[in-house]
Scaffold this active site. Structure first.
Site, PDB file in Angstrom:
ATOM      1  N   ASP A 150       0.522   5.123   1.978  1.00 43.33           N
ATOM      2  CA  ASP A 150      -0.297   5.730   3.024  1.00 43.33           C
ATOM      3  C   ASP A 150      -1.102   6.919   2.488  1.00 43.33           C
ATOM      4  O   ASP A 150      -0.596   7.715   1.697  1.00 43.33           O
ATOM      5  CB  ASP A 150       0.590   6.241   4.167  1.00 43.33           C
ATOM      6  CG  ASP A 150       1.381   5.120   4.835  1.00 43.33           C
ATOM      7  OD1 ASP A 150       0.944   3.959   4.789  1.00 43.33           O
ATOM      8  OD2 ASP A 150       2.450   5.439   5.397  1.00 43.33           O
ATOM      9  N   ARG A 170       5.546   6.802  14.361  1.00 41.24           N
ATOM     10  CA  ARG A 170       5.436   7.388  13.025  1.00 41.24           C
ATOM     11  C   ARG A 170       4.948   8.820  13.096  1.00 41.24           C
ATOM     12  O   ARG A 170       3.927   9.107  13.725  1.00 41.24           O
ATOM     13  CB  ARG A 170       4.469   6.561  12.186  1.00 41.24           C
ATOM     14  CG  ARG A 170       4.214   7.174  10.823  1.00 41.24           C
ATOM     15  CD  ARG A 170       3.361   6.275   9.980  1.00 41.24           C
ATOM     16  NE  ARG A 170       2.305   7.058   9.384  1.00 41.24           N
ATOM     17  CZ  ARG A 170       1.322   6.574   8.648  1.00 41.24           C
ATOM     18  NH1 ARG A 170       1.241   5.289   8.418  1.00 41.24           N
ATOM     19  NH2 ARG A 170       0.410   7.369   8.147  1.00 41.24           N
ATOM     20  N   HIS A 213       4.755   0.381   0.258  1.00 37.08           N
ATOM     21  CA  HIS A 213       5.476  -0.415   1.251  1.00 37.08           C
ATOM     22  C   HIS A 213       4.587  -1.527   1.792  1.00 37.08           C
ATOM     23  O   HIS A 213       3.367  -1.529   1.598  1.00 37.08           O
ATOM     24  CB  HIS A 213       6.044   0.463   2.370  1.00 37.08           C
ATOM     25  CG  HIS A 213       5.037   1.313   3.082  1.00 37.08           C
ATOM     26  ND1 HIS A 213       4.589   2.519   2.597  1.00 37.08           N
ATOM     27  CD2 HIS A 213       4.386   1.132   4.258  1.00 37.08           C
ATOM     28  CE1 HIS A 213       3.714   3.043   3.447  1.00 37.08           C
ATOM     29  NE2 HIS A 213       3.566   2.219   4.458  1.00 37.08           N
ATOM     30  N   HIS A 272       0.855  -1.193   0.000  1.00 35.11           N
ATOM     31  CA  HIS A 272       0.000   0.000   0.000  1.00 35.11           C
ATOM     32  C   HIS A 272       0.886   1.236   0.000  1.00 35.11           C
ATOM     33  O   HIS A 272       2.098   1.161   0.211  1.00 35.11           O
ATOM     34  CB  HIS A 272      -0.885   0.026   1.253  1.00 35.11           C
ATOM     35  CG  HIS A 272      -0.113   0.214   2.536  1.00 35.11           C
ATOM     36  ND1 HIS A 272       0.589  -0.819   3.137  1.00 35.11           N
ATOM     37  CD2 HIS A 272       0.096   1.306   3.315  1.00 35.11           C
ATOM     38  CE1 HIS A 272       1.186  -0.370   4.229  1.00 35.11           C
ATOM     39  NE2 HIS A 272       0.907   0.932   4.359  1.00 35.11           N
TER      40      HIS A 272
HETATM   41  C1  OGA Z   1       3.033   2.602   8.252  1.00 34.66           C
HETATM   42  C2  OGA Z   1       3.305   1.211   7.922  1.00 34.66           C
HETATM   43  C3  OGA Z   1       5.171  -0.237   8.182  1.00 34.66           C
HETATM   44  C4  OGA Z   1       5.947  -0.888   9.263  1.00 34.66           C
HETATM   45  O1  OGA Z   1       3.461   3.064   9.321  1.00 34.66           O
HETATM   46  O2  OGA Z   1       2.421   3.270   7.421  1.00 34.66           O
HETATM   47  O3  OGA Z   1       2.782   0.696   6.976  1.00 34.66           O
HETATM   48  O4  OGA Z   1       6.935  -1.542   8.927  1.00 34.66           O
HETATM   49  N1  OGA Z   1       4.224   0.631   8.700  1.00 34.66           N
HETATM   50  O5  OGA Z   1       5.575  -0.765  10.431  1.00 34.66           O
HETATM   51 MN    MN Z   2       1.804   2.277   5.734  1.00 39.00          MN
END
Ligand code: OGA
Ligand code: MN
Length: 275
Positions: free
Chosen positions: A97, A265, A250, A95
């Site tokens: 974000d 994040r 990712h 996906h």
């Molecule tokens: C995000 C996600 C990836 C991870 O924070 O958007 O997809 O490795 N995380 O935690």
């Molecule tokens: Mn993500």
């Protein structure tokens, strides 16, 4: 700052950067590297929550994610967590974000806080390389197409996560989202053409039903994921990854059951997208 490629087409590992103090020309160089390579990994960083926030504000501002739990003290920081007793992780499918927002987030600064003994890597794929590799006929077919994106089926009440053991942790079950973006965008900073559909949030092409859209959509999704268009981020204590949501997709590996993983994040504000 020096950097080496993580794979031929995507990713960079940078050295000689302290994210706690970076500013000015050095920050501009890091931004350009993130835009170009899609994801930049930095090791042995010591970012406090306050420094994480300062970096994001210097970068160009913060978007608050609608759904993830937020830190009590620092609501700018979203918690991406899987507990030792949970089965489902966050982001465990390809996906990008916030593509369901009118002005999607530029990217994220993800800081590793608790890591499992092994596993929990994150894969990235480059959407400029994905576009370049399409045949001319497909490029012509998608040239003027737009697509509709939403997160309602993922996060709303009764959505996918509500049926998992992440459901109780997430917010925003009443939030509704929906946005239309060109299928091929130009990167707002580099001008590179990028494929901008993804398997998690893109529902249909404008003017076509979901059923009519699926054959081409699935063909595009599969074409983007060749082995030579991916890199793998292996997290260690002190690792920070900064990625560009326009340049990449990712996928968080969910291969560490029985162990906790917690990442912090901050989501970086983006630009309106255009063909
Ligand atoms: C995000 C996600 C990836 C991870 O924070 O958007 O997809 O490795 N995380 O935690
Ligand atoms: Mn993500």
């Amino acid at each position: 700052m020096e950097w080496t490629p993580m794979a031929d087409k995507v990713g960079a590992e940078a050295t000689g950067v302290d994210l706690a103090t970076i500013d000015g020309e050095e920050l501009e160089a890091l931004k350009a590297l993130v835009h170009d390579r899609g994801v930049v990994v930095l090791r042995d960083q010591t970012l406090t929550p306050e420094q994480h926030i300062v970096l994001a504000e210097r970068w160009g501002g913060i978007d608050i994610n609608n759904y993830f739990p937020l830190q009590d003290e620092y609501p700018q920081i979203a918690i991406v967590r899987k507990g030792a007793d949970q089965q489902t992780n966050i982001g465990g499918a390809w996906h990008t974000d916030h593509s369901y927002d009118q002005v999607p987030a530029m990217g994220s600064i993800l800081v590793a806080r608790t890591l499992p003994p092994s596993g929990g890597d994150t894969l990235f794929a480059h959407m400029g390389a994905a576009y370049d590799a399409l045949d001319e006929e497909t490029k012509a077919e998608i040239e003027d197409l737009k697509a509709f994106h939403t997160a309602d089926h993922v996060y709303k009440e009764g959505g996918i996560y509500a049926h998992t053991d992440q459901g109780k942790d997430l917010r925003g079950q009443d939030v509704e989202t929906g946005a239309v973006h060109p299928v091929v965008i130009r990167h707002p900073q580099t001008g590179r053409r990028l494929l901008y559909v993804n398997g998690s949030f893109t529902i249909n092409f404008v003017g076509q039903s979901r059923e009519e859209s699926l054959p081409l959509l699935q063909r595009l999704l599969a074409a983007a994921l060749t082995d030579d268009n991916q890199c793998r981020v292996e997290w260690k204590p002190g690792t920070v990854a900064i990625w560009d949501n326009r340049t990449t997709w990712h996928n968080a590996m969910n291969d560490y059951h029985g162990h906790a993983r917690e990442m912090h994040r901050i989501t970086l504000s983006g630009d309106a997208l255009a063909a």
